[in-house]
Scaffold this active site. Structure first.
Site, PDB file in Angstrom:
ATOM      1  N   ASN A  41       0.814  -1.221   0.000  1.00 19.53           N
ATOM      2  CA  ASN A  41       0.000   0.000   0.000  1.00 19.53           C
ATOM      3  C   ASN A  41       0.844   1.268   0.000  1.00 19.53           C
ATOM      4  O   ASN A  41       0.406   2.303  -0.493  1.00 19.53           O
ATOM      5  CB  ASN A  41      -0.957   0.002   1.193  1.00 19.53           C
ATOM      6  CG  ASN A  41      -0.298  -0.388   2.483  1.00 19.53           C
ATOM      7  OD1 ASN A  41       0.256  -1.476   2.594  1.00 19.53           O
ATOM      8  ND2 ASN A  41      -0.324   0.501   3.455  1.00 19.53           N
TER       9      ASN A  41
ATOM     10  N   GLN B 137      -4.827  -3.666  -2.327  1.00 23.08           N
ATOM     11  CA  GLN B 137      -4.405  -2.609  -3.259  1.00 23.08           C
ATOM     12  C   GLN B 137      -4.277  -3.119  -4.692  1.00 23.08           C
ATOM     13  O   GLN B 137      -4.125  -2.321  -5.612  1.00 23.08           O
ATOM     14  CB  GLN B 137      -3.065  -1.999  -2.813  1.00 23.08           C
ATOM     15  CG  GLN B 137      -3.125  -1.274  -1.480  1.00 23.08           C
ATOM     16  CD  GLN B 137      -3.906   0.044  -1.533  1.00 23.08           C
ATOM     17  OE1 GLN B 137      -4.254   0.539  -2.605  1.00 23.08           O
ATOM     18  NE2 GLN B 137      -4.191   0.615  -0.375  1.00 23.08           N
TER      19      GLN B 137
ATOM     20  N   SER C  34     -11.027  -5.161  -0.695  1.00 18.76           N
ATOM     21  CA  SER C  34     -11.943  -4.160  -0.176  1.00 18.76           C
ATOM     22  C   SER C  34     -12.572  -3.344  -1.305  1.00 18.76           C
ATOM     23  O   SER C  34     -11.898  -3.018  -2.289  1.00 18.76           O
ATOM     24  CB  SER C  34     -11.118  -3.231   0.723  1.00 18.76           C
ATOM     25  OG  SER C  34     -11.946  -2.381   1.437  1.00 18.76           O
TER      26      SER C  34
ATOM     27  N   HIS D 179     -13.675  -0.195  -1.211  1.00 17.21           N
ATOM     28  CA  HIS D 179     -13.399   1.247  -1.276  1.00 17.21           C
ATOM     29  C   HIS D 179     -12.027   1.607  -1.847  1.00 17.21           C
ATOM     30  O   HIS D 179     -11.682   2.775  -1.962  1.00 17.21           O
ATOM     31  CB  HIS D 179     -13.596   1.906   0.103  1.00 17.21           C
ATOM     32  CG  HIS D 179     -12.498   1.699   1.089  1.00 17.21           C
ATOM     33  ND1 HIS D 179     -11.553   2.670   1.352  1.00 17.21           N
ATOM     34  CD2 HIS D 179     -12.187   0.657   1.891  1.00 17.21           C
ATOM     35  CE1 HIS D 179     -10.734   2.221   2.294  1.00 17.21           C
ATOM     36  NE2 HIS D 179     -11.100   1.001   2.633  1.00 17.21           N
TER      37      HIS D 179
ATOM     38  N   THR E 172     -26.591  -9.705   8.778  1.00 18.88           N
ATOM     39  CA  THR E 172     -27.393  -9.340   7.604  1.00 18.88           C
ATOM     40  C   THR E 172     -26.501  -8.733   6.521  1.00 18.88           C
ATOM     41  O   THR E 172     -25.690  -7.855   6.814  1.00 18.88           O
ATOM     42  CB  THR E 172     -28.470  -8.313   8.016  1.00 18.88           C
ATOM     43  OG1 THR E 172     -29.290  -8.927   9.010  1.00 18.88           O
ATOM     44  CG2 THR E 172     -29.326  -7.886   6.831  1.00 18.88           C
TER      45      THR E 172
ATOM     46  N   CYS F 236       0.567   7.292  11.755  1.00 26.14           N
ATOM     47  CA  CYS F 236       0.360   8.134  12.926  1.00 26.14           C
ATOM     48  C   CYS F 236      -0.204   7.283  14.055  1.00 26.14           C
ATOM     49  O   CYS F 236      -1.318   6.792  13.960  1.00 26.14           O
ATOM     50  CB  CYS F 236      -0.625   9.233  12.564  1.00 26.14           C
ATOM     51  SG  CYS F 236      -0.735  10.486  13.809  1.00 26.14           S
TER      52      CYS F 236
HETATM   53  C1  LIG Z   1      -2.938  -3.276   1.944  1.00 24.54           C
HETATM   54  C2  LIG Z   1      -4.144  -2.983   2.775  1.00 24.54           C
HETATM   55  N1  LIG Z   1      -4.683  -3.931   3.536  1.00 24.54           N
HETATM   56  C3  LIG Z   1      -5.768  -3.717   4.276  1.00 24.54           C
HETATM   57  C4  LIG Z   1      -6.371  -2.489   4.326  1.00 24.54           C
HETATM   58  C5  LIG Z   1      -7.594  -2.294   5.173  1.00 24.54           C
HETATM   59  O1  LIG Z   1      -8.736  -2.219   4.355  1.00 24.54           O
HETATM   60  P1  LIG Z   1     -10.162  -1.784   4.911  1.00 24.54           P
HETATM   61  O2  LIG Z   1     -10.120  -0.307   5.004  1.00 24.54           O
HETATM   62  O3  LIG Z   1     -11.133  -2.241   3.881  1.00 24.54           O
HETATM   63  O4  LIG Z   1     -10.372  -2.444   6.210  1.00 24.54           O
HETATM   64  C6  LIG Z   1      -5.831  -1.440   3.571  1.00 24.54           C
HETATM   65  C7  LIG Z   1      -6.428  -0.098   3.635  1.00 24.54           C
HETATM   66  O5  LIG Z   1      -5.784   0.856   3.992  1.00 24.54           O
HETATM   67  C8  LIG Z   1      -4.687  -1.695   2.771  1.00 24.54           C
HETATM   68  O6  LIG Z   1      -4.144  -0.743   2.025  1.00 24.54           O
END
Ligand SMILES: Cc1ncc(COP(=O)(O)O)c(C=O)c1O
Length: 401
Positions: free
Chosen positions: A154, A182, A202, A204, A243, A330
């Protein structure tokens, strides 16, 4: 009027694609059913929509719909995978292998398991961020039950050699899990093809809604049984009760469908833009460095270190105009340097000077151009104020100070 804000923090989260939003909206109002309600059309339609979305995501990954478990995001999917495997298979062994450069969702989950008897090996990476697969091979033990490797980092975007890793795990008879948060929707990802047995991702990060994710759990060769971490109702084949979030699942499916058709075009355009941005940085400034193997990275990510500058200070200077992210995590009141860059062996002057720029589907050419000017101006300004920069320019060996 001020020019509009430039968003280059798409690895933190992507905006929802308007086409995704449009697909989701009816499931809040016109079709408000619970996908588990079997007795009326609202329920049937919700279930139908979930089935379609499940298939859209499965198509993107070349897996079967029934191999997906919907969760509240990648963090939950990672927890379910690692804790679920440990609970189901710890009688066979208690050893887990992962990387020092993983996301905290993996590292903290492993730390939790260490408290209840797991033994975890955190493998270092090479200077370019890549795992040495021979090292992995050497560290797998007879009691190793799981290897967990981040598909694409990431912070740096570095893509691990998943095929080689899958091969080794297969040879040694160990489960392979990947946090592909990612990577999915950005580059071709097919867990079966590379021998990944569990994979978290994920919505988002791929232009879908926040609070929505999934875990792929192989159901054929091998059929994996993981212990549920959330009980009640037995949804998702008993692996994750609760749900189903129908509107978000619909959005996730639509996002996957769009990614399948547009991913390559997006990637080519963004790589072009990213490369132009990096060329401007490298030509316009001294002592700048690209972090991570430049040729094995996500196409939209650029992690740069500006030596002798604090990334945080630089970011604060332009935070009203340009949104990026520092390599630092942080934690409470203290700013810790990036554990990823530290694991890659960068010294403090480089580590603290890191910023991550992540472009996205909606990033425009002129935004990248404007961003590069903002960053160059900021770095030059801060260096003028920096005594260490002055010493460095005078030829003092500042790294030894
Ligand atoms: C490599 C990686 N793993 C896991 C996550 C966590 O994802 P989520 O926000 O869907 O819990 C992130 C999000 O920052 C990510 O970049």
């Amino acid at each position: 009027m001020n020019p509009p804000f430039i968003y280059l923090d798409n690895n933190a989260t992507t905006p929802v694609d308007p086409r995704v939003l449009e697909a989701m909206l009816p499931y809040f109002t016109a079709i408000p059913g619970n996908a588990a309600s079997r007795n009326h059309p609202y329920g049937w339609k919700a279930k139908e929509a979930v089935d379609v979305a499940r298939q859209q995501i499965a198509d993107l990954l070349s897996i079967e719909g029934k191999e997906l478990v919907f969760t509240s995001g990648a963090t939950e999917a990672i927890n379910l995978a690692i804790k679920g495997i440990y609970e189901s298979y710890s009688r066979k062994g208690k050893h887990i292998i992962t990387l020092q450069t993983e996301h905290k969702a993996v590292l903290d989950t492993c730390k939790r398991l260490e408290k209840i008897g797991a033994e975890v090996t955190y493998l270092p990476v090479q200077e370019d961020g890549l795992l040495d697969v021979e090292l992995l091979k050497a560290r797998i033990r007879p009691d190793t039950i799981l290897v967990s490797v981040l598909w694409a980092n990431n912070e740096t975007g570095v893509i691990q050699p998943m095929k080689d890793i899958g091969h080794i795990c297969q040879e040694k008879g160990v489960f392979l899990m990947s946090d592909a948060t990612q990577a999915v929707g950005k580059i071709p990802v097919s867990p079966k093809e590379v021998g990944v047995h569990l994979m978290a991702f994920s919505a988002h990060k791929m232009y879908g809604p926040k609070g929505m994710g999934a875990l792929y759990v192989s159901q054929r060769q091998p059929k994996i049984k993981i212990a549920a971490q959330i009980d009640g109702g037995g949804h998702e084949n008993g692996m994750r009760s609760g749900t189903l979030n129908v509107p978000s699942i619909v959005g996730f499916g639509k996002a996957a469908m769009i990614a399948k058709t547009e991913m390559q075009r997006d990637a080519e355009r963004l790589q072009d833009l990213r490369d132009q941005f990096e060329a401007k940085m490298l030509n316009g400034l001294e002592e700048v460095k690209i972090n991570g193997e430049p040729n094995i990275r996500l196409p939209h990510v650029s992690n740069l270190s500006f030596r002798f500058i604090k990334g945080e200070t630089l970011m604060a200077r332009f935070s009203e105009k340009l949104g990026v992210s520092s390599g630092a995590a942080c934690t409470s009141a203290t700013l810790e340097p990036s554990h990823v860059l530290q694991a890659m062996g960068l010294n403090d002057y480089w580590t603290y000077g890191a910023l991550r720029f992540s472009l996205g589907r909606f990033t425009k050419v002129e935004e990248v151009e404007r961003a590069s000017k903002i960053v160059i101006e900021g770095v030059q300004h801060l260096r003028k104020l920096s005594p260490i920069w002055e010493l460095f320019k005078d030829g003092v060996a500042v790294d030894d100070l």
